[in-house]
Design a protein around this motif. Structure first.
Motif, mmCIF file in Angstrom:
data_model
loop_
_atom_site.group_PDB
_atom_site.id
_atom_site.type_symbol
_atom_site.label_atom_id
_atom_site.label_comp_id
_atom_site.label_asym_id
_atom_site.label_seq_id
_atom_site.Cartn_x
_atom_site.Cartn_y
_atom_site.Cartn_z
ATOM 1 N N GLU A 45 7.535 -5.178 18.220
ATOM 2 C CA GLU A 45 6.715 -6.228 18.833
ATOM 3 C C GLU A 45 7.222 -6.547 20.232
ATOM 4 O O GLU A 45 6.437 -6.725 21.167
ATOM 5 N N GLY A 46 8.540 -6.589 20.366
ATOM 6 C CA GLY A 46 9.146 -6.892 21.662
ATOM 7 C C GLY A 46 8.737 -5.897 22.733
ATOM 8 O O GLY A 46 8.432 -6.284 23.865
ATOM 9 N N LYS A 47 8.718 -4.622 22.390
ATOM 10 C CA LYS A 47 8.306 -3.598 23.357
ATOM 11 C C LYS A 47 6.864 -3.827 23.808
ATOM 12 O O LYS A 47 6.547 -3.710 24.988
ATOM 13 N N LEU A 48 6.006 -4.149 22.863
ATOM 14 C CA LEU A 48 4.605 -4.439 23.199
ATOM 15 C C LEU A 48 4.493 -5.674 24.090
ATOM 16 O O LEU A 48 3.763 -5.671 25.081
ATOM 17 N N VAL A 58 8.400 -17.003 30.701
ATOM 18 C CA VAL A 58 8.890 -18.111 29.889
ATOM 19 C C VAL A 58 8.677 -17.743 28.428
ATOM 20 O O VAL A 58 7.543 -17.502 28.003
ATOM 21 N N THR A 59 9.762 -17.662 27.701
ATOM 22 C CA THR A 59 9.701 -17.344 26.281
ATOM 23 C C THR A 59 9.896 -18.624 25.482
ATOM 24 O O THR A 59 10.829 -19.384 25.746
ATOM 25 N N LEU A 60 9.003 -18.870 24.541
ATOM 26 C CA LEU A 60 9.140 -20.049 23.696
ATOM 27 C C LEU A 60 10.192 -19.770 22.628
ATOM 28 O O LEU A 60 10.139 -18.760 21.929
ATOM 29 N N ASP A 61 11.149 -20.688 22.545
ATOM 30 C CA ASP A 61 12.262 -20.528 21.611
ATOM 31 C C ASP A 61 12.786 -21.904 21.254
ATOM 32 O O ASP A 61 12.956 -22.749 22.130
ATOM 33 N N VAL A 85 5.440 -16.340 26.547
ATOM 34 C CA VAL A 85 5.513 -15.420 25.411
ATOM 35 C C VAL A 85 5.806 -16.207 24.135
ATOM 36 O O VAL A 85 6.770 -16.974 24.074
ATOM 37 N N ILE A 86 4.946 -15.989 23.135
ATOM 38 C CA ILE A 86 5.083 -16.667 21.839
ATOM 39 C C ILE A 86 5.245 -15.603 20.760
ATOM 40 O O ILE A 86 4.398 -14.711 20.627
ATOM 41 N N GLY A 87 6.306 -15.702 20.000
ATOM 42 C CA GLY A 87 6.547 -14.758 18.914
ATOM 43 C C GLY A 87 5.661 -15.031 17.714
ATOM 44 O O GLY A 87 4.937 -16.026 17.655
ATOM 45 N N GLY A 88 5.744 -14.158 16.760
ATOM 46 C CA GLY A 88 5.000 -14.322 15.513
ATOM 47 C C GLY A 88 5.815 -15.097 14.496
ATOM 48 O O GLY A 88 6.793 -15.783 14.837
ATOM 49 N N ALA A 89 5.442 -14.981 13.261
ATOM 50 C CA ALA A 89 6.094 -15.719 12.173
ATOM 51 C C ALA A 89 7.585 -15.385 12.070
ATOM 52 O O ALA A 89 8.387 -16.220 11.657
ATOM 53 N N ASP A 90 7.972 -14.184 12.484
ATOM 54 C CA ASP A 90 9.370 -13.766 12.398
ATOM 55 C C ASP A 90 10.150 -14.004 13.685
ATOM 56 O O ASP A 90 11.304 -13.603 13.808
ATOM 57 N N GLY A 91 9.518 -14.633 14.671
ATOM 58 C CA GLY A 91 10.199 -14.921 15.927
ATOM 59 C C GLY A 91 10.135 -13.753 16.895
ATOM 60 O O GLY A 91 9.306 -12.853 16.757
ATOM 61 N N GLN A 112 4.883 -23.940 13.783
ATOM 62 C CA GLN A 112 4.242 -22.704 13.376
ATOM 63 C C GLN A 112 3.678 -22.067 14.646
ATOM 64 O O GLN A 112 3.229 -22.771 15.548
ATOM 65 N N HIS A 113 3.735 -20.739 14.773
ATOM 66 C CA HIS A 113 3.431 -20.076 16.043
ATOM 67 C C HIS A 113 2.021 -20.352 16.568
ATOM 68 O O HIS A 113 1.826 -20.458 17.772
ATOM 69 N N ASP A 114 1.033 -20.496 15.700
ATOM 70 C CA ASP A 114 -0.322 -20.824 16.167
ATOM 71 C C ASP A 114 -0.398 -22.249 16.706
ATOM 72 O O ASP A 114 -1.067 -22.514 17.713
ATOM 73 N N ILE A 115 0.297 -23.163 16.058
ATOM 74 C CA ILE A 115 0.344 -24.552 16.536
ATOM 75 C C ILE A 115 1.058 -24.600 17.883
ATOM 76 O O ILE A 115 0.628 -25.305 18.806
ATOM 77 N N ALA A 116 2.126 -23.825 18.028
ATOM 78 C CA ALA A 116 2.855 -23.771 19.301
ATOM 79 C C ALA A 116 1.922 -23.300 20.416
ATOM 80 O O ALA A 116 1.989 -23.803 21.542
ATOM 81 N N ARG A 117 1.040 -22.366 20.111
ATOM 82 C CA ARG A 117 0.107 -21.870 21.126
ATOM 83 C C ARG A 117 -0.821 -22.987 21.611
ATOM 84 O O ARG A 117 -1.057 -23.129 22.808
#
Length: 139
Positions: A45-48, A58-61, A85-91, A112-117
């Protein structure tokens, strides 16, 4: 140009909220949401994700820096091209975090990643309203 790059499609019940903010933001700036397909590993996922980034990143963490809305507006003003950049369920993979110019936390709470978006989109909209000096943001 603002890019919001996220792993996976947003949940159907939140799609309307996303479109609400995107439509409002399109009147203020060039903004694009990019959804990358969930992969077998965070590294894949990171490569993509990294292939989609342009400009200040800016990466959300959850361990990132917390900003006030006014500080966030100043961040938007400083950078012509910015990718969030927002990760998925696994970060996110460590590689994506290392490549980021900034790690940002939207809250001390885990979102939750969708709420973060949605929270991110609202804060981008709020930031532009602060820049314009409208009464949307009340201190």
């Amino acid at each position: 140009m603002i890019k919001v790059i996220a792993v996976g499609k947003i949940a159907l019940h939140l799609k309307e909220a996303q479109e609400y903010y995107i439509n409002r933001l399109k009147k203020l700036t060039d903004i694009k949401t990019i959804e990358v397909k969930k992969q077998r590993t965070k590294e894949d996922e990171g490569k993509l994700l990294l292939s989609k980034i342009r400009g200040f990143t800016v990466t959300l963490d959850e361990r990132g820096k917390e900003l006030t809305s006014i500080e966030f507006a100043k961040l938007l003003q400083r950078h012509r091209h910015i990718s969030f950049v927002i990760g998925g369920a696994d970060g996110l993979s460590e590689n994506v975090k290392k490549e980021a110019d900034m790690l940002l936390s939207l809250s001390k709470l885990t979102l939750q990643h969708d709420i973060a978006r949605i929270v991110l989109l609202e804060q981008i909209y709020r930031g532009f309203q602060i820049i314009k000096g409208t009464p949307y943001h009340r201190e």
